[in-house]
Scaffold this motif. Structure first.
Motif, short mmCIF file in Angstrom:
data_model
loop_
_atom_site.label_atom_id
_atom_site.label_comp_id
_atom_site.label_asym_id
_atom_site.label_seq_id
_atom_site.Cartn_x
_atom_site.Cartn_y
_atom_site.Cartn_z
N LYS A 172 66.35 9.04 101.61
CA LYS A 172 66.13 7.66 101.18
C LYS A 172 67.35 7.11 100.45
O LYS A 172 68.08 7.85 99.79
CB LYS A 172 64.90 7.57 100.28
CG LYS A 172 63.62 7.93 101.03
CD LYS A 172 62.41 7.74 100.16
CE LYS A 172 61.14 8.10 100.95
NZ LYS A 172 59.94 7.83 100.16
N ARG A 173 67.51 5.81 100.56
CA ARG A 173 68.63 5.14 99.91
C ARG A 173 68.64 5.42 98.41
O ARG A 173 69.69 5.69 97.82
CB ARG A 173 68.56 3.62 100.20
CG ARG A 173 69.54 2.77 99.42
CD ARG A 173 70.95 2.97 99.93
NE ARG A 173 71.94 2.28 99.14
CZ ARG A 173 72.62 1.22 99.56
NH1 ARG A 173 72.39 0.71 100.76
NH2 ARG A 173 73.52 0.66 98.80
N ASP A 207 71.70 6.77 96.25
CA ASP A 207 72.22 6.00 95.12
C ASP A 207 72.31 6.89 93.87
O ASP A 207 73.28 6.80 93.11
CB ASP A 207 71.35 4.78 94.84
CG ASP A 207 71.51 3.68 95.87
OD1 ASP A 207 72.47 3.73 96.69
OD2 ASP A 207 70.66 2.76 95.88
N ARG A 208 71.31 7.73 93.66
CA ARG A 208 71.33 8.65 92.50
C ARG A 208 72.49 9.63 92.62
O ARG A 208 73.19 9.91 91.65
CB ARG A 208 69.99 9.40 92.42
CG ARG A 208 69.95 10.52 91.40
CD ARG A 208 70.02 10.00 89.97
NE ARG A 208 70.00 11.10 89.03
CZ ARG A 208 71.08 11.60 88.43
NH1 ARG A 208 72.26 11.10 88.67
NH2 ARG A 208 70.97 12.61 87.59
N LEU A 209 72.71 10.16 93.82
CA LEU A 209 73.83 11.09 94.04
C LEU A 209 75.17 10.39 93.84
O LEU A 209 76.09 10.94 93.23
CB LEU A 209 73.72 11.72 95.43
CG LEU A 209 72.46 12.55 95.68
CD1 LEU A 209 72.42 13.02 97.13
CD2 LEU A 209 72.36 13.72 94.71
N VAL A 268 81.43 10.15 96.33
CA VAL A 268 80.63 10.86 97.33
C VAL A 268 80.79 10.18 98.69
O VAL A 268 80.97 8.96 98.78
CB VAL A 268 79.15 10.93 96.90
CG1 VAL A 268 78.46 9.59 97.00
CG2 VAL A 268 78.39 11.96 97.72
N PHE A 269 80.75 10.98 99.74
CA PHE A 269 80.85 10.49 101.12
C PHE A 269 79.77 11.19 101.92
O PHE A 269 79.74 12.42 101.98
CB PHE A 269 82.24 10.81 101.70
CG PHE A 269 82.52 10.13 103.01
CD1 PHE A 269 82.87 8.79 103.06
CD2 PHE A 269 82.44 10.84 104.20
CE1 PHE A 269 83.14 8.16 104.26
CE2 PHE A 269 82.70 10.22 105.41
CZ PHE A 269 83.06 8.88 105.45
N PRO A 292 78.89 4.66 101.39
CA PRO A 292 80.06 5.43 101.82
C PRO A 292 79.64 6.59 102.72
O PRO A 292 79.00 7.53 102.26
CB PRO A 292 80.64 5.94 100.50
CG PRO A 292 79.44 6.06 99.60
CD PRO A 292 78.52 4.94 100.01
N GLY A 293 79.94 6.51 103.98
CA GLY A 293 79.56 7.59 104.87
C GLY A 293 79.71 7.21 106.32
O GLY A 293 80.17 6.12 106.66
N VAL A 294 79.32 8.14 107.16
CA VAL A 294 79.44 7.97 108.60
C VAL A 294 78.31 8.73 109.29
O VAL A 294 77.79 9.71 108.77
CB VAL A 294 80.83 8.47 109.09
CG1 VAL A 294 80.99 9.96 108.89
CG2 VAL A 294 81.09 8.08 110.52
#
Length: 164
Positions: free
Chosen positions: A76-77, A81-83, A90-91, A134-136
């Motif tokens: 979950k988003r 967001d917490r991470l 973070v990515f 941020p990610g793929v």
């Protein structure tokens, strides 16, 4: 990130080796109660996951300077967001594949607490990466080596989330 059986542990370990950074398996952060609940075929809820996500966030915060790889469903988003709050750089690598492919992988696993029966609940809970995260997205239909190569390229390039 991704549902159980998407290859998070396999790809995470390969990626950490290639980047020469520490690796953490998010399954090891679950409480015995959570593991028992999943082993019994009952999905975790947000309250079950909260201390687990918090523990992973602490690990990430401890590895901000030198880097690290952690395999975590982060379905979950709000979990992501917490991470990200704990580790601003973070990515996320969202490992994706068909439900049939992933179910086959889960069925072939031995000695893991996550039964195939919980895959549907994970797919239902999954909130895919949004364009502002941020990610793929990484497809898992190739070999583990091919998937790890895609993951490494994405991390090195900082590739943004692609259109899905």
């Amino acid at each position: 990130m991704g549902v159980s059986g998407s290859g998070k542990s396999t790809i995470g370990q390969k990626l950490a080796r290639r980047l020469a950074v520490p690796y953490a398996e998010a399954d090891n952060f679950h409480s015995p109660r959570n593991v028992a609940k999943m082993r019994a075929g009952r999905p975790l809820d947000d309250e079950d996951r909260r201390p687990w996500i918090d523990a992973i966030a602490v690990w990430l915060a401890e590895h901000v300077e030198g880097g690290g790889v952690v395999s975590c469903s982060a379905l979950k988003r709000r979990y992501r967001d917490r991470l990200a709050a704990a580790a601003p750089d973070v990515f996320f690598l969202h490992l994706v594949g068909s439900a049939e492919l992933i179910a086959g992988r889960l069925a072939a696993r031995e000695d893991h607490f996550m039964p195939v029966s919980l895959l549907r609940s994970q797919i239902a809970a999954l909130e895919p990466l949004a364009g502002d995260e941020p990610g793929v997205v990484i497809p898992i239909d190739g070999t583990p080596e091919e998937t790890a190569a895609l993951a490494l390229a994405a991390v090195k390039e900082g590739t943004p989330v692609q259109d899905r």
